[in-house]
Design an enzyme around this catalytic site. Structure first.
Site, PDB file in Angstrom:
ATOM      1  N   ASP A  78     -12.619  -0.255   4.965  1.00 42.83           N
ATOM      2  CA  ASP A  78     -11.902  -0.907   6.062  1.00 42.83           C
ATOM      3  C   ASP A  78     -10.931   0.022   6.787  1.00 42.83           C
ATOM      4  O   ASP A  78     -10.485   1.036   6.256  1.00 42.83           O
ATOM      5  CB  ASP A  78     -11.146  -2.131   5.550  1.00 42.83           C
ATOM      6  CG  ASP A  78     -10.160  -1.800   4.422  1.00 42.83           C
ATOM      7  OD1 ASP A  78     -10.515  -0.992   3.547  1.00 42.83           O
ATOM      8  OD2 ASP A  78      -9.034  -2.341   4.437  1.00 42.83           O
ATOM      9  N   GLU A 135      -9.483  -2.950   1.551  1.00 45.34           N
ATOM     10  CA  GLU A 135      -8.472  -2.380   0.654  1.00 45.34           C
ATOM     11  C   GLU A 135      -7.070  -2.587   1.209  1.00 45.34           C
ATOM     12  O   GLU A 135      -6.113  -2.725   0.469  1.00 45.34           O
ATOM     13  CB  GLU A 135      -8.729  -0.878   0.448  1.00 45.34           C
ATOM     14  CG  GLU A 135      -7.910  -0.269  -0.685  1.00 45.34           C
ATOM     15  CD  GLU A 135      -6.426  -0.108  -0.367  1.00 45.34           C
ATOM     16  OE1 GLU A 135      -5.588  -0.392  -1.238  1.00 45.34           O
ATOM     17  OE2 GLU A 135      -6.106   0.280   0.775  1.00 45.34           O
ATOM     18  N   GLU A 136      -6.959  -2.602   2.554  1.00 51.81           N
ATOM     19  CA  GLU A 136      -5.637  -2.633   3.198  1.00 51.81           C
ATOM     20  C   GLU A 136      -5.013  -4.024   3.151  1.00 51.81           C
ATOM     21  O   GLU A 136      -5.152  -4.813   4.077  1.00 51.81           O
ATOM     22  CB  GLU A 136      -5.743  -2.161   4.649  1.00 51.81           C
ATOM     23  CG  GLU A 136      -6.199  -0.714   4.806  1.00 51.81           C
ATOM     24  CD  GLU A 136      -5.149   0.312   4.387  1.00 51.81           C
ATOM     25  OE1 GLU A 136      -4.038  -0.090   3.994  1.00 51.81           O
ATOM     26  OE2 GLU A 136      -5.462   1.526   4.442  1.00 51.81           O
ATOM     27  N   HIS A 359      -1.691   6.181   7.743  1.00 54.42           N
ATOM     28  CA  HIS A 359      -1.256   5.052   8.572  1.00 54.42           C
ATOM     29  C   HIS A 359      -0.508   5.521   9.828  1.00 54.42           C
ATOM     30  O   HIS A 359       0.177   4.716  10.470  1.00 54.42           O
ATOM     31  CB  HIS A 359      -0.389   4.056   7.777  1.00 54.42           C
ATOM     32  CG  HIS A 359      -1.140   3.361   6.670  1.00 54.42           C
ATOM     33  ND1 HIS A 359      -0.775   2.147   6.157  1.00 54.42           N
ATOM     34  CD2 HIS A 359      -2.255   3.709   5.983  1.00 54.42           C
ATOM     35  CE1 HIS A 359      -1.621   1.789   5.184  1.00 54.42           C
ATOM     36  NE2 HIS A 359      -2.534   2.731   5.064  1.00 54.42           N
TER      37      HIS A 359
HETATM   38 ZN   LIG Z   1      -3.979   2.633   3.647  1.00 60.69          ZN
HETATM   39 ZN   LIG Z   2      -6.280   3.949   1.907  1.00 57.93          ZN
END
Ligand SMILES: [Zn+2]
Ligand SMILES: [Zn+2]
Length: 388
Positions: A78, A135-136, A359
């Site tokens: 993702d 995962e986020e 990020h």
């Molecule tokens: Zn991340």
């Molecule tokens: Zn990551």
């Protein structure tokens, strides 16, 4: 062709693939194009493919020899709700969405490992290639487990890898024990009595109570935890009021809590609740605390950590660090480690110049590290499922 030659030969095509995934990012549980691309590539390699686990997850099954031993290798697919600010050719084509955590690279490196191992099935047992969604923050790993990952694909242990900006190319970091923190959330509602801004004595001020609570919460870590335990309590939102001349009746605080053990999480949760009650009593307001557990801490098991350090250390041109402190960031690989022994390593993404941390809107996965990641996965399978 030898395995190192095969990895070198695959590198340009894997780079193109990584950039294609980068240009087409998808958010948590919406990884339809990515999952389809993964499944079709695995099928083309002759790998048995199972789609739709935990939503958009994909599992590839590669067997060699007769052994019943099996292990899992995991990548995440993702992207993040971030507007990309790069201007290279493979920039995100989806407004407000980008691969700012390098999951495009993780997916690519695991596909590369499947390609090399399919061409060189030089092991005895089963390798499961696990491509998980979300995962986020959304817990795709938990969704995979709930959907029967370990029942349908029984495995002795599971392994993960995340790129790490600032760690040089060719470096791996392996932690024996905690590597990533837990991530819990809290919402606190403060309810007082509204009043005219010029007549505070006629109301009960929710903002003053909230300010006292923000201050008091800073004592959770500093005064109630063992100084040798690491933890974070951050108030990240404070909402109250809409006018210059009104004392609002309600205020809301939200925040995040990080720790490395369930005992510390328990202690923090209980202390926030106790402090909330104390502030309520002293300010004459009501305080309601909603504390929610999120990702558990990611804690590598000792044998698997030692094994992964040996694997990474054996790779040509690679070096291994085993003494880096863990990160207070969180990782849903932790959900797998609740059920199976395993290890989650960091692979150097190169120097983080220009603020290109994870990020960050300028982040990009470093394609130069693909051969290291592929070689690590391949060597891990060959050593853990050796031919006898
Ligand atoms: Zn991340
Ligand atoms: Zn990551």
């Amino acid at each position: 062709m030898s395995i190192p030659e095969k990895i070198r030969q695959c590198h340009p095509a894997l780079t193109a693939l990584r950039r294609d995934i980068h240009a087409h990012p998808e958010l948590a549980f919406e990884e339809h194009r990515t999952a389809d691309l993964v499944a079709r590539r695995l099928e083309a390699l002759g790998v048995e493919v199972h789609r739709g686990l935990g939503g958009t997850g994909v599992v590839g099954v590669l067997k060699a020899g007769r052994s019943l031993r099996a292990i899992g290798l995991r990548a995440d697919m993702d992207a993040l709700p971030i507007q990309e600010r790069n201007d290279f050719a493979h920039v995100s084509l989806h407004a407000g969405c980008m691969h700012a955590c390098g999951h495009d690279g993780h997916t690519t490196m695991l596909l590369g490992a499947a390609e090399v191992l399919a061409a060189h099935p030089d092991f005895d047992g089963t390798a499961y290639f696990i491509f998980q969604p979300a995962e986020e923050g959304e817990g795709g790993a938990d969704a995979m487990v709930d959907d029967g990952l370990f029942d349908r694909f029984p495995m002795a242990s599971i392994f993960g890898m995340h790129n790490w900006p600032g760690l040089p190319t060719g470096h791996f970091a392996v932690h024996d024990g905690p590597v990533m923190a837990s991530a819990d959330r809290f919402d606190i509602e403060i309810c007082g009595q509204g009043a005219h801004g010029a007549m505070p004595h006629l109301g009960t001020d929710s903002i003053i109570a909230g300010a006292a609570l923000v201050q008091a919460l800073q004592t959770v870590v500093s005064r109630t935890l063992d100084p040798l335990d690491s933890a974070v309590v951050s108030v990240t939102q404070f909402h109250a009021g809409e006018a210059y001349n009104v004392i609002p009746d309600r205020a809301k605080l939200c925040g995040t809590v990080r720790a490395f053990s369930a005992a510390v999480q328990d202690r923090i949760e209980a202390t926030i609740s106790r402090i909330g009650g104390g502030v309520a009593a002293s300010h004459g307001v009501s305080v309601e605390v909603d504390y929610r557990r999120g990702y558990p801490p990611t804690i590598n098991t000792a044998d698997e950590a030692a094994f992964c350090a040996a694997v990474a250390g054996s790779l040509p041109g690679a070096s291994v660090l085993t003494d880096l402190p863990p990160s207070m960031g969180a990782e849903d690989f932790a959900f797998y480690l609740r059920h199976k022994p395993g290890c989650y390593v960091w692979i150097g993404n190169g120097p983080g110049e220009g603020g290109c941390t994870l990020h960050n809107p300028h982040y990009d996965f470093n394609d130069a590290i693909i051969p290291f990641g592929v070689a690590y996965w391949v060597e891990l399978v060959r050593r853990l499922l050796p031919k006898t």
